[in-house]
Design a protein around this motif. Sequence first.
Motif, PDB file in Angstrom:
ATOM      1  N   LEU A 168       0.819  -1.197   0.000  1.00  0.00           N
ATOM      2  CA  LEU A 168       0.000   0.000   0.000  1.00  0.00           C
ATOM      3  C   LEU A 168       0.862   1.258   0.000  1.00  0.00           C
ATOM      4  O   LEU A 168       1.870   1.322   0.689  1.00  0.00           O
ATOM      5  CB  LEU A 168      -0.914   0.013   1.226  1.00  0.00           C
ATOM      6  CG  LEU A 168      -1.790  -1.229   1.414  1.00  0.00           C
ATOM      7  CD1 LEU A 168      -2.495  -1.165   2.752  1.00  0.00           C
ATOM      8  CD2 LEU A 168      -2.776  -1.370   0.270  1.00  0.00           C
ATOM      9  N   VAL A 187      -5.961  -7.063  -2.689  1.00  0.00           N
ATOM     10  CA  VAL A 187      -6.526  -6.205  -1.633  1.00  0.00           C
ATOM     11  C   VAL A 187      -8.027  -6.438  -1.533  1.00  0.00           C
ATOM     12  O   VAL A 187      -8.566  -6.570  -0.428  1.00  0.00           O
ATOM     13  CB  VAL A 187      -6.190  -4.717  -1.880  1.00  0.00           C
ATOM     14  CG1 VAL A 187      -6.944  -3.820  -0.919  1.00  0.00           C
ATOM     15  CG2 VAL A 187      -4.675  -4.488  -1.765  1.00  0.00           C
ATOM     16  N   PHE A 204      -2.856   4.174   3.661  1.00  0.00           N
ATOM     17  CA  PHE A 204      -4.067   3.515   4.151  1.00  0.00           C
ATOM     18  C   PHE A 204      -4.527   4.183   5.437  1.00  0.00           C
ATOM     19  O   PHE A 204      -3.760   4.839   6.132  1.00  0.00           O
ATOM     20  CB  PHE A 204      -3.846   2.009   4.392  1.00  0.00           C
ATOM     21  CG  PHE A 204      -3.019   1.682   5.601  1.00  0.00           C
ATOM     22  CD1 PHE A 204      -3.620   1.448   6.832  1.00  0.00           C
ATOM     23  CD2 PHE A 204      -1.637   1.616   5.523  1.00  0.00           C
ATOM     24  CE1 PHE A 204      -2.868   1.149   7.956  1.00  0.00           C
ATOM     25  CE2 PHE A 204      -0.869   1.309   6.633  1.00  0.00           C
ATOM     26  CZ  PHE A 204      -1.486   1.077   7.855  1.00  0.00           C
ATOM     27  N   PHE A 234      -7.736   2.107   1.324  1.00  0.00           N
ATOM     28  CA  PHE A 234      -6.437   1.595   0.912  1.00  0.00           C
ATOM     29  C   PHE A 234      -6.053   2.210  -0.426  1.00  0.00           C
ATOM     30  O   PHE A 234      -6.839   2.153  -1.373  1.00  0.00           O
ATOM     31  CB  PHE A 234      -6.480   0.070   0.738  1.00  0.00           C
ATOM     32  CG  PHE A 234      -6.920  -0.664   1.968  1.00  0.00           C
ATOM     33  CD1 PHE A 234      -6.050  -0.819   3.040  1.00  0.00           C
ATOM     34  CD2 PHE A 234      -8.194  -1.198   2.055  1.00  0.00           C
ATOM     35  CE1 PHE A 234      -6.454  -1.507   4.181  1.00  0.00           C
ATOM     36  CE2 PHE A 234      -8.605  -1.885   3.186  1.00  0.00           C
ATOM     37  CZ  PHE A 234      -7.728  -2.036   4.258  1.00  0.00           C
ATOM     38  N   LYS A 235      -4.874   2.787  -0.492  1.00  0.00           N
ATOM     39  CA  LYS A 235      -4.317   3.227  -1.772  1.00  0.00           C
ATOM     40  C   LYS A 235      -3.233   2.223  -2.123  1.00  0.00           C
ATOM     41  O   LYS A 235      -2.187   2.158  -1.477  1.00  0.00           O
ATOM     42  CB  LYS A 235      -3.740   4.638  -1.700  1.00  0.00           C
ATOM     43  CG  LYS A 235      -3.209   5.105  -3.053  1.00  0.00           C
ATOM     44  CD  LYS A 235      -2.681   6.512  -3.009  1.00  0.00           C
ATOM     45  CE  LYS A 235      -2.256   6.950  -4.411  1.00  0.00           C
ATOM     46  NZ  LYS A 235      -1.605   8.266  -4.377  1.00  0.00           N
ATOM     47  N   VAL A 236      -3.498   1.438  -3.144  1.00  0.00           N
ATOM     48  CA  VAL A 236      -2.611   0.357  -3.535  1.00  0.00           C
ATOM     49  C   VAL A 236      -1.451   0.929  -4.363  1.00  0.00           C
ATOM     50  O   VAL A 236      -1.658   1.763  -5.234  1.00  0.00           O
ATOM     51  CB  VAL A 236      -3.387  -0.711  -4.343  1.00  0.00           C
ATOM     52  CG1 VAL A 236      -2.495  -1.852  -4.762  1.00  0.00           C
ATOM     53  CG2 VAL A 236      -4.563  -1.219  -3.525  1.00  0.00           C
TER      54      VAL A 236
END
Length: 167
Positions: free
Chosen positions: A76, A107, A79, A96-98
């Motif tokens: 990530l 995810v 998050f 969540f920023k992947v």
Amino acid sequence: MKKMIVIMLTMVLVLVVSACSGNKTSTTDDKTAPIEPNVSAKEMTEQMLAEVEQPALMELTAEDLKNVYDLDAAKLEDFSVRIPMMMVHSNEIAIFKVRDVNDIAEVLAKVKGRAENAMKSFEQYLPDQYENAKNHKIVTKGNYVLFVISDQADKLITVYDRFFTEK
């Protein structure tokens, strides 16, 4: 080689489960990619909580994330996860920023696993919170995944959506 096959099968399984799970997961239209938010996941969560009242929630650390979601924070870029302080509520908000768009499927699988665990936790314990957990929402936009358990999930999602439309 075996690891690659397992990953591919997992991705196929996630796609099949997503297709069969009804309207709980939504994605943005590929033709109109969302605007990248100019605030952190934590700031988004704080704004959502400022506008839509929720029970007391505590923030998870990267270590907690591994224990609760079985998700490695290294995948990530950013998050923010808030879970109930006391297990009398099922409310939860996770953004969540992947890092890599190729990890979105993983995810999503972890988030869906968390949703299942939340439902199981309340199934025999508190029927109203079980219903709340059953009605969870998952939204994907670009590299972002939002997971919400709340009786006001739609209001929370409306606030979240603004981060992707405002300039």
